[in-house]
Motif scaffolding. Structure first.
Motif, PDB file in Angstrom:
ATOM      1  N   LYS A  58     -17.542  34.861 -38.325  1.00 48.04           N
ATOM      2  CA  LYS A  58     -18.827  34.324 -37.868  1.00 48.04           C
ATOM      3  C   LYS A  58     -19.919  35.337 -38.207  1.00 48.04           C
ATOM      4  O   LYS A  58     -19.656  36.538 -38.296  1.00 48.04           O
ATOM      5  N   PRO A  59     -21.151  34.856 -38.409  1.00 48.03           N
ATOM      6  CA  PRO A  59     -22.245  35.773 -38.744  1.00 48.03           C
ATOM      7  C   PRO A  59     -22.470  36.778 -37.620  1.00 48.03           C
ATOM      8  O   PRO A  59     -22.174  36.511 -36.451  1.00 48.03           O
ATOM      9  N   THR A  60     -23.010  37.910 -37.971  1.00 49.91           N
ATOM     10  CA  THR A  60     -23.326  38.934 -36.981  1.00 49.91           C
ATOM     11  C   THR A  60     -24.675  39.549 -37.320  1.00 49.91           C
ATOM     12  O   THR A  60     -25.276  39.241 -38.348  1.00 49.91           O
ATOM     13  N   GLY A 101     -24.712  38.307 -48.997  1.00 44.06           N
ATOM     14  CA  GLY A 101     -24.302  38.000 -47.633  1.00 44.06           C
ATOM     15  C   GLY A 101     -25.090  38.720 -46.562  1.00 44.06           C
ATOM     16  O   GLY A 101     -24.785  38.594 -45.374  1.00 44.06           O
ATOM     17  N   ASP A 155     -29.283  40.270 -40.858  1.00 44.53           N
ATOM     18  CA  ASP A 155     -28.413  39.113 -40.625  1.00 44.53           C
ATOM     19  C   ASP A 155     -27.267  39.215 -41.618  1.00 44.53           C
ATOM     20  O   ASP A 155     -27.490  39.234 -42.832  1.00 44.53           O
ATOM     21  N   GLU A 198     -23.705  37.749 -43.008  1.00 43.17           N
ATOM     22  CA  GLU A 198     -22.719  36.682 -43.098  1.00 43.17           C
ATOM     23  C   GLU A 198     -21.477  37.130 -43.851  1.00 43.17           C
ATOM     24  O   GLU A 198     -20.426  36.536 -43.734  1.00 43.17           O
ATOM     25  N   LYS A 199     -21.657  38.207 -44.615  1.00 46.96           N
ATOM     26  CA  LYS A 199     -20.556  38.685 -45.454  1.00 46.96           C
ATOM     27  C   LYS A 199     -20.761  40.158 -45.757  1.00 46.96           C
ATOM     28  O   LYS A 199     -21.899  40.606 -45.906  1.00 46.96           O
TER      29      LYS A 199
END
Length: 248
Positions: A90-92, A217, A239, A241-242
């Motif tokens: 999940k994104p962090t 990401g 932000d 995502e990867k």
């Protein structure tokens, strides 16, 4: 901590360093520090990821003196971790610091890319549309919360050379995506063209756009900026995502 934990972290660090380096044109120094305890890894959790880079050459030939990023509480795919790769489930969010020097901003301003951007426009000079070709742009960070921009501009149609010099205050734009210049004050004489000043300000925003610093990401939003003598420091939210990793 068990001995194999350190080996696991070292492998993850190296894979991340290779993955991140592959996205950059040049890297002087890059360190990734993944803090991950073995029993948390198998549960799909990494305590933190720290990224510290120096002399990173990003998009549009923009060199970053320092970039640091701190990402905490990362949820990952434990099966991928066993193979030496962090895949987020999940994104962090994280925090980032970017330091740009006066020398590096000047290098970007005088690059072929930025010169071509300005020269591609027809600009109103004293009531006539002219093609302008920047000969030399001198960007200074005075350390008093202001920047000074001095540009030698050639008017292509008639071969005239003009000097444009002004001071301005750097501000974060409403979306936190770039730095723009406000409160323009001309250093001497009158402005030769509001449109030319606007074009130079637009190219400043182009250089200082955080999209230039995005890695695969990861995207940044500026929260705060600080102007010191010779350097500009941006504090940003990240932000994530990867996290780019080298493929096995």
């Amino acid at each position: 901590m068990p001995e194999d934990s350190g080996i696991g972290e070292e492998a993850l660090n190296k894979a991340a360093e290779i993955g991140l380096s592959s996205q950059l044109d040049e890297v002087e120094n890059l360190d990734v520090n993944v803090k991950a305890e073995p029993f948390k890894l198998v549960q799909g959790e990494v305590e933190s990821v720290q990224i510290a880079g120096e002399g990173l050459v990003m998009q549009q030939n923009l060199r970053v003196e320092v970039m640091e990023m701190q990402i905490n509480r990362v949820a990952i795919n434990p099966l991928k971790a066993a193979l030496g790769k962090i895949e987020l489930t999940k994104p962090t969010a994280g925090k980032a610091w970017v330091v740009l020097t006066e020398v590096d901003i000047n290098r970007a301003f005088n690059s072929e890319y930025i010169r071509a951007q300005i020269q591609s426009q027809k600009i109103n000079i004293n009531g006539e549309l002219k093609t302008v070709a920047p000969q030399q742009v001198d960007f200074r960070l005075s350390g008093e919360g202001k920047v000074t921009l001095n540009a030698k501009i050639l008017l292509v149609e008639n071969g005239e050379t003009h000097q444009v010099a002004f001071t301005a205050v750097p501000r974060i734009n409403a979306h936190g995506t770039t730095v723009t210049l406000e409160n323009v004050t001309y250093c001497e004489g009158e402005e030769i063209s509001p449109e030319l000043t606007k074009a130079l300000i637009a190219q400043t925003s182009e250089i200082l756009n955080l999209n230039n610093f995005d890695l695969e990401g990861m995207s940044l939003r500026i929260k705060q900026l600080e102007v010191d003598t010779g350097k500009l420091t941006l504090q940003a939210e990240a932000d994530v995502e990867k996290i780019p990793f080298a493929e096995n």
